[in-house]
Design a protein around this motif. Sequence first.
Motif, PDB file in Angstrom:
ATOM      1  N   ILE A   1      45.160  44.048  35.429  1.00 15.25           N
ATOM      2  CA  ILE A   1      45.582  44.478  36.551  1.00 15.25           C
ATOM      3  C   ILE A   1      45.424  43.708  37.475  1.00 15.25           C
ATOM      4  O   ILE A   1      43.906  43.162  37.881  1.00 15.25           O
ATOM      5  CB  ILE A   1      44.958  45.948  36.988  1.00 15.25           C
ATOM      6  N   ARG A   2      46.341  43.219  38.316  1.00 16.32           N
ATOM      7  CA  ARG A   2      46.213  42.212  39.553  1.00 16.32           C
ATOM      8  C   ARG A   2      46.207  43.018  40.665  1.00 16.32           C
ATOM      9  O   ARG A   2      45.786  42.385  41.898  1.00 16.32           O
ATOM     10  CB  ARG A   2      47.059  41.070  39.589  1.00 16.32           C
ATOM     11  N   GLY A   3      46.690  44.009  40.808  1.00 15.81           N
ATOM     12  CA  GLY A   3      46.863  44.748  42.157  1.00 15.81           C
ATOM     13  C   GLY A   3      47.348  46.445  41.773  1.00 15.81           C
ATOM     14  O   GLY A   3      48.158  46.564  40.883  1.00 15.81           O
ATOM     15  N   ILE A   4      46.790  47.411  42.431  1.00 13.53           N
ATOM     16  CA  ILE A   4      47.283  48.537  42.381  1.00 13.53           C
ATOM     17  C   ILE A   4      47.020  49.355  43.390  1.00 13.53           C
ATOM     18  O   ILE A   4      45.703  49.339  44.247  1.00 13.53           O
ATOM     19  CB  ILE A   4      46.471  49.439  41.214  1.00 13.53           C
ATOM     20  N   ASP A   5      47.955  50.365  43.811  1.00 12.92           N
ATOM     21  CA  ASP A   5      47.915  50.943  45.338  1.00 12.92           C
ATOM     22  C   ASP A   5      48.746  52.060  45.179  1.00 12.92           C
ATOM     23  O   ASP A   5      49.831  52.086  44.674  1.00 12.92           O
ATOM     24  CB  ASP A   5      48.293  49.996  46.471  1.00 12.92           C
ATOM     25  N   HIS A   6      48.268  53.402  45.830  1.00  9.22           N
ATOM     26  CA  HIS A   6      49.326  54.367  45.824  1.00  9.22           C
ATOM     27  C   HIS A   6      49.357  55.000  47.373  1.00  9.22           C
ATOM     28  O   HIS A   6      48.206  55.052  48.038  1.00  9.22           O
ATOM     29  CB  HIS A   6      49.055  55.546  44.838  1.00  9.22           C
ATOM     30  N   ARG A   7      50.512  55.513  47.933  1.00 10.46           N
ATOM     31  CA  ARG A   7      50.579  56.098  48.962  1.00 10.46           C
ATOM     32  C   ARG A   7      51.441  57.080  48.948  1.00 10.46           C
ATOM     33  O   ARG A   7      52.120  57.510  48.244  1.00 10.46           O
ATOM     34  CB  ARG A   7      51.179  54.920  50.097  1.00 10.46           C
ATOM     35  N   ILE A   8      51.195  58.080  50.068  1.00 10.91           N
ATOM     36  CA  ILE A   8      51.707  59.331  50.082  1.00 10.91           C
ATOM     37  C   ILE A   8      52.657  59.635  51.508  1.00 10.91           C
ATOM     38  O   ILE A   8      51.866  59.073  52.554  1.00 10.91           O
ATOM     39  CB  ILE A   8      51.027  60.551  49.944  1.00 10.91           C
ATOM     40  N   GLU A   9      53.720  60.323  51.554  1.00 12.30           N
ATOM     41  CA  GLU A   9      54.485  60.616  52.674  1.00 12.30           C
ATOM     42  C   GLU A   9      54.413  62.137  53.121  1.00 12.30           C
ATOM     43  O   GLU A   9      54.061  63.085  52.272  1.00 12.30           O
ATOM     44  CB  GLU A   9      56.035  60.112  52.696  1.00 12.30           C
TER      45      GLU A   9
END
Lengths: 188, 352
Positions: free
Chosen positions: B230-238
């Motif tokens: 895993i080189r990058g992981i992100d989560h976002r919500i609206e």
Amino acid sequence: MFVDQVDLSEARAPTSVRRKLKPVLLWSAVTDTTQGAGAGEILSAPLIIEYPFKRTTGPVIGAFLTGLRERVLIGSRAEDGRVIVPPAEFDPVSGNDLTELVEVGPAGVVTTWAWVSAPHAKHPLDRPFAWAQIRPDGADTSMLGAVDAGAMENMQTGMRVTPVWADEREGHICDIARWIPESDGGNA
Amino acid sequence: MRDVAIISFAQTPMRRRVDELNEVEMLMPAVHGALAQVDMTIDDIGFTCSGSTDYLAGMAFSFVSTLDAVGPWPPIQESHVEMDGAWALYEAWVKLQLGEIDTALVYAYAKSSPGDLPMVLTRQLDPITMGPLWPDSVSIAALQARALLDTGRVTEGDLAEVAVRSRRDALANPNAQLAWDRGLDDHLAEDYLVAPLRRSDCPPITDGAAAIVWAAGDEARSKVDRPAWIRGIDHRIEPIHLGLRDLTVSESTRIAAEKAGVADGPVDVAEIHAPFTHQELILRQAMGLGGSTAINPSGGALCANPMMTAGLVRLGEVANRISAGTADRGVAHATSGPCLQQNLVCVLEGDN
């Protein structure tokens, strides 16, 4: 069935326990089914899921719902000046409380729509209709509604619609019974 | 950032209805398949996390009984999210970053078939201003599709192309539920289900399960030849209200992709969790994917869409391709909520 498996003989349970359990477990709860005509049937009981409490809707959503009862649409003003409807309790950007309420619509413009040719039994209308996001006049955001337009050909993004209020209103989103094209009557 | 990799992935064949198995029985081949592939048992796992939803099981705390598929005795460290398994994977990733554990098991499952799924999904909407209207999930997606078509950036033909390509690619995926080779004309000749969406623009209703095994550093290198790091992981919500966001773009995906570093290198393969055809177009744009990137070679969620599981499958599909050496760098995406409300983006890479 369960009765046969419960060993209440003197050897397994003290007298005091037997005396307590016998009327509770055996006679009131299960004897009818296990000893009567229905012996061997699967037991069933109603299961009612409910929230045995009431929740207040607060000064913002509460105002919106009260407005519906009075045939008025209410939005709230965000910190950047936008009017949001249904009103937001918190600013969508900063999260601060929003307290300024603004009357909007009730007529408005369709910003997007989808045509339902075979309505579900739970849908607000029992005939083909359009779901639409509707931006009430004076508002900067849109709200969901069911447009009673008759046929898909009568729907268009940008068209004007107006709410038809339910005869009996109780401060609920369904106080708007449906929306209709303004060309079909308006000011309903 | 601590080096952490997906070292094993297993899924059940995705099916319209699994009647003959209960959830535990359905889940067991995925969990034990993923462990067996790397010669591990639950005793080798430091942390177990799962994704599922009570709204489909029809009972509270339903995930507790499905822990039987793992065999949680002696007691294990365990957690659960009422979300897609991709977010359970994120929780495990955080735990691995903290350094207290070196391995983790993540699984997800759902029987979507017993209830009226498009109506069950209305329960994730605002309960006061939207829920009482019962706007089914297909109708809500159709509102987004219309908004996108209205921009003039895409046509119904573009939606059809996504569907045709996905079902054709799925012919090579033995776990796919829907796979066929049909032309654009066949698609466009279909009646609308909820206009502007046709049935072929929509995902199937799917029962299934999937599981992933995580390992850190040398533990990962000792288990497989080519771990998918895993080189990058992100989560976002609206916001939940559709009217509060521009439905024709996915701002949360754009930010998550930026934070995960999607644009920092070439992307060989991308598995995008887009249940509806138009959503793939929105997501590709948000992540800046195109050109040489193979999009959804598995067929994606249009070919099998097990609730709470399809996002985790995207991560597994990318990891498999990296471990097999057919891709060096890939992007996996998972979504949740109405009209792409919440999005997770992960960049995976193999050693050369």
